[in-house]
Write a protein that holds these residues in place. Structure first.
Motif, PDB file in Angstrom:
ATOM      1  N   ALA A  48       0.823  -1.207   0.000  1.00 42.76           N
ATOM      2  CA  ALA A  48       0.000   0.000   0.000  1.00 42.76           C
ATOM      3  C   ALA A  48       0.856   1.255   0.000  1.00 42.76           C
ATOM      4  O   ALA A  48       0.555   2.237  -0.692  1.00 42.76           O
ATOM      5  N   LEU A  49       1.936   1.242   0.776  1.00 44.32           N
ATOM      6  CA  LEU A  49       2.840   2.384   0.815  1.00 44.32           C
ATOM      7  C   LEU A  49       3.504   2.606  -0.542  1.00 44.32           C
ATOM      8  O   LEU A  49       3.680   3.744  -0.989  1.00 44.32           O
ATOM      9  N   ILE A  50       3.887   1.507  -1.182  1.00 43.32           N
ATOM     10  CA  ILE A  50       4.545   1.606  -2.486  1.00 43.32           C
ATOM     11  C   ILE A  50       3.617   2.242  -3.515  1.00 43.32           C
ATOM     12  O   ILE A  50       4.045   2.979  -4.404  1.00 43.32           O
ATOM     13  N   GLU A  51       2.310   1.984  -3.386  1.00 46.51           N
ATOM     14  CA  GLU A  51       1.339   2.530  -4.325  1.00 46.51           C
ATOM     15  C   GLU A  51       0.963   3.976  -4.008  1.00 46.51           C
ATOM     16  O   GLU A  51       0.329   4.656  -4.818  1.00 46.51           O
ATOM     17  N   THR A  52       1.362   4.451  -2.831  1.00 48.03           N
ATOM     18  CA  THR A  52       0.997   5.810  -2.421  1.00 48.03           C
ATOM     19  C   THR A  52       1.734   6.866  -3.250  1.00 48.03           C
ATOM     20  O   THR A  52       2.942   6.743  -3.492  1.00 48.03           O
ATOM     21  N   GLN A  53       1.002   7.899  -3.654  1.00 43.33           N
ATOM     22  CA  GLN A  53       1.596   8.997  -4.401  1.00 43.33           C
ATOM     23  C   GLN A  53       1.483  10.279  -3.572  1.00 43.33           C
ATOM     24  O   GLN A  53       0.396  10.851  -3.452  1.00 43.33           O
ATOM     25  N   PRO A  54       2.567  10.734  -2.960  1.00 45.84           N
ATOM     26  CA  PRO A  54       2.514  11.944  -2.126  1.00 45.84           C
ATOM     27  C   PRO A  54       2.232  13.181  -2.969  1.00 45.84           C
ATOM     28  O   PRO A  54       2.622  13.264  -4.131  1.00 45.84           O
ATOM     29  N   SER A  55       1.559  14.145  -2.346  1.00 47.01           N
ATOM     30  CA  SER A  55       1.203  15.368  -3.064  1.00 47.01           C
ATOM     31  C   SER A  55       2.206  16.495  -2.845  1.00 47.01           C
ATOM     32  O   SER A  55       2.106  17.539  -3.499  1.00 47.01           O
ATOM     33  N   ALA A  61       8.503  12.992   2.453  1.00 46.03           N
ATOM     34  CA  ALA A  61       9.459  12.701   3.517  1.00 46.03           C
ATOM     35  C   ALA A  61       8.869  11.703   4.506  1.00 46.03           C
ATOM     36  O   ALA A  61       9.558  10.775   4.970  1.00 46.03           O
ATOM     37  N   LYS A  62       7.582  11.864   4.832  1.00 45.39           N
ATOM     38  CA  LYS A  62       6.919  10.937   5.748  1.00 45.39           C
ATOM     39  C   LYS A  62       6.817   9.550   5.143  1.00 45.39           C
ATOM     40  O   LYS A  62       7.084   8.539   5.815  1.00 45.39           O
ATOM     41  N   LEU A  63       6.469   9.476   3.864  1.00 51.40           N
ATOM     42  CA  LEU A  63       6.367   8.188   3.177  1.00 51.40           C
ATOM     43  C   LEU A  63       7.729   7.514   3.095  1.00 51.40           C
ATOM     44  O   LEU A  63       7.846   6.290   3.275  1.00 51.40           O
ATOM     45  N   TYR A  64       8.761   8.303   2.837  1.00 51.90           N
ATOM     46  CA  TYR A  64      10.114   7.769   2.759  1.00 51.90           C
ATOM     47  C   TYR A  64      10.485   7.078   4.067  1.00 51.90           C
ATOM     48  O   TYR A  64      11.014   5.962   4.089  1.00 51.90           O
ATOM     49  N   GLU A  65      10.183   7.750   5.183  1.00 50.86           N
ATOM     50  CA  GLU A  65      10.516   7.196   6.489  1.00 50.86           C
ATOM     51  C   GLU A  65       9.713   5.923   6.764  1.00 50.86           C
ATOM     52  O   GLU A  65      10.242   4.948   7.312  1.00 50.86           O
ATOM     53  N   ASP A 137      13.090   0.687  -5.020  1.00 49.96           N
ATOM     54  CA  ASP A 137      12.682   1.343  -6.265  1.00 49.96           C
ATOM     55  C   ASP A 137      11.778   2.545  -5.956  1.00 49.96           C
ATOM     56  O   ASP A 137      11.896   3.601  -6.576  1.00 49.96           O
ATOM     57  N   LYS A 138      10.872   2.353  -4.989  1.00 49.28           N
ATOM     58  CA  LYS A 138       9.978   3.445  -4.609  1.00 49.28           C
ATOM     59  C   LYS A 138      10.758   4.587  -3.956  1.00 49.28           C
ATOM     60  O   LYS A 138      10.500   5.769  -4.228  1.00 49.28           O
ATOM     61  N   LEU A 139      11.716   4.243  -3.104  1.00 50.47           N
ATOM     62  CA  LEU A 139      12.544   5.259  -2.470  1.00 50.47           C
ATOM     63  C   LEU A 139      13.299   6.083  -3.512  1.00 50.47           C
ATOM     64  O   LEU A 139      13.386   7.309  -3.415  1.00 50.47           O
ATOM     65  N   ALA A 140      13.840   5.391  -4.515  1.00 49.70           N
ATOM     66  CA  ALA A 140      14.574   6.091  -5.571  1.00 49.70           C
ATOM     67  C   ALA A 140      13.649   7.016  -6.349  1.00 49.70           C
ATOM     68  O   ALA A 140      14.023   8.140  -6.710  1.00 49.70           O
ATOM     69  N   ALA A 141      12.411   6.554  -6.600  1.00 42.95           N
ATOM     70  CA  ALA A 141      11.439   7.381  -7.324  1.00 42.95           C
ATOM     71  C   ALA A 141      11.069   8.615  -6.512  1.00 42.95           C
ATOM     72  O   ALA A 141      10.919   9.716  -7.066  1.00 42.95           O
ATOM     73  N   LEU A 142      10.923   8.438  -5.197  1.00 39.63           N
ATOM     74  CA  LEU A 142      10.607   9.576  -4.339  1.00 39.63           C
ATOM     75  C   LEU A 142      11.736  10.604  -4.349  1.00 39.63           C
ATOM     76  O   LEU A 142      11.497  11.817  -4.409  1.00 39.63           O
ATOM     77  N   GLU A 143      12.970  10.118  -4.281  1.00 38.48           N
ATOM     78  CA  GLU A 143      14.133  11.020  -4.293  1.00 38.48           C
ATOM     79  C   GLU A 143      14.195  11.796  -5.604  1.00 38.48           C
ATOM     80  O   GLU A 143      14.579  12.964  -5.623  1.00 38.48           O
TER      81      GLU A 143
END
Length: 328
Positions: A48-55, A61-65, A137-143
């Motif tokens: 679920a976290l991986i599918e989350t798209q922060p606005s 930053a919260k999702l990353y943690e 992969d998700k962390l890299a996308a967030l960065e």
């Protein structure tokens, strides 16, 4: 878990667990679920976290943690199996390269040691490593989308839980840094008395080769070393894998240090020495101590990477105090 002298550095391999902050240092004791369910703990939550798209940046930053914590949970849920993996792989484990996916690192390590495990163990480890790969992969996308979202950890920065590596307790506070007679990674003799007395301040950084946050801060430590040179100080690294002069570990450490452009001295000593025993009691990695010219530890250690602003501020204050103590 008890360690023998010969296994001391190998047992540290399981400590390659990523944490988002000091809040994650004390990992909860988790066990694999029953009923034949091979999924890592919290697998559905992680998906679920991986599918989350922060606005925005704050949400990112919260999702990353949260994702970093999920990565912790995957490794802690089957800690005995991960330990077996690293013990089996030993020095054949690949090094973590800059920009590499930690899941790929784990999968490659597993491939090299797959004959050491049952089919069920392999499935459990492979499932966990693949989940970590997805998280990374998700962390890299967030960065990429929100630059810097992973570089503002809460309280104290990233760190690695070392208790699951067989470390029994947090190093007890001590006024004097344990004395030692060791060598640098090129084989030159190094004694604690000369090392500390020749510097106005010595920043001692404990790290190990497969600790991602440890490797991640090497560039900052190199910059700090150059800054301290103008003040008569220096940074010194102690790679826990290299204790007792392990040649393979020294070669791996030197390779990483060269790639990161590190010029400051890295040293090793015997694991049965006072400094070696001190090292074995460290609670987490990386951990950084500030030592004055008399060999006294100044203040409390910096636990976790120094890359956050708060950590850097604490470290600068300890450095100033050590230099003041030297009276030079």
């Amino acid at each position: 878990m008890r360690k023998t002298k010969n296994m001391n550095t190998k047992l540290l391999k399981i400590s390659a667990v990523l944490a988002a902050s000091l809040l994650a240092i004390g990992l909860a004791a988790c066990s694999a679920g029953g009923g034949g369910d091979e999924r890592p703990a919290g697998a559905s939550d992680a998906a679920a976290l991986i599918e989350t798209q922060p606005s925005g940046a704050d949400e990112a930053a919260k999702l990353y943690e949260q994702l970093m914590q999920k990565e912790n949970e995957v490794l802690s849920a089957d800690s005995q199996l991960w330990e077996k993996l690293f013990l089996s792989a030993s020095k054949e484990s690949p090094m973590i390269e800059d920009g590499s996916n930690y899941g790929d690192f784990l999968l490659a390590t597993l491939e090299g040691a797959k004959d050491k495990f049952t089919a069920q163990e392999l499935e459990t480890l492979k499932t966990g490593a693949e989940q970590i790969k997805q998280i990374e992969d998700k962390l890299a996308a967030l960065e990429q989308e929100f630059p810097g979202c992973g570089s503002t950890p809460s309280q104290g920065g990233e760190s690695v839980d070392a208790q699951s590596a067989g470390m029994t307790s947090k190093a007890e506070g001590t006024e004097k840094f344990p004395s030692f007679n060791g060598k640098d990674l090129d084989g030159n003799d190094v004694s604690s008395d000369e090392l500390f007395s020749n510097n106005t301040v010595t920043v001692v950084n404990f790290w190990f080769t497969t600790c991602k946050p440890c490797v991640g801060e090497l560039g900052e430590l190199e910059a700090l070393n150059q800054k301290l040179a103008d003040k008569g100080g220096a940074v010194v690294g102690i790679n826990s894998f290299t204790l007792d002069g392990d040649k393979a570990a020294i070669s791996e450490a030197k390779s990483i240090l060269e790639k990161k452009g590190v010029s400051y001295k890295n040293i090793w000593f015997g694991s049965d020495s006072e400094a070696g025993k001190f090292t074995s009691k460290l609670y987490s990695y990386p951990t950084t101590y500030v030592v004055d010219s008399s060999g006294n530890i100044v203040g409390q250690p910096i636990v976790g990477a120094i890359t956050s602003g708060e950590q850097a501020k604490k470290l600068d204050a300890l450095i100033d105090e050590a230099i003041a103590n030297s009276g030079r």
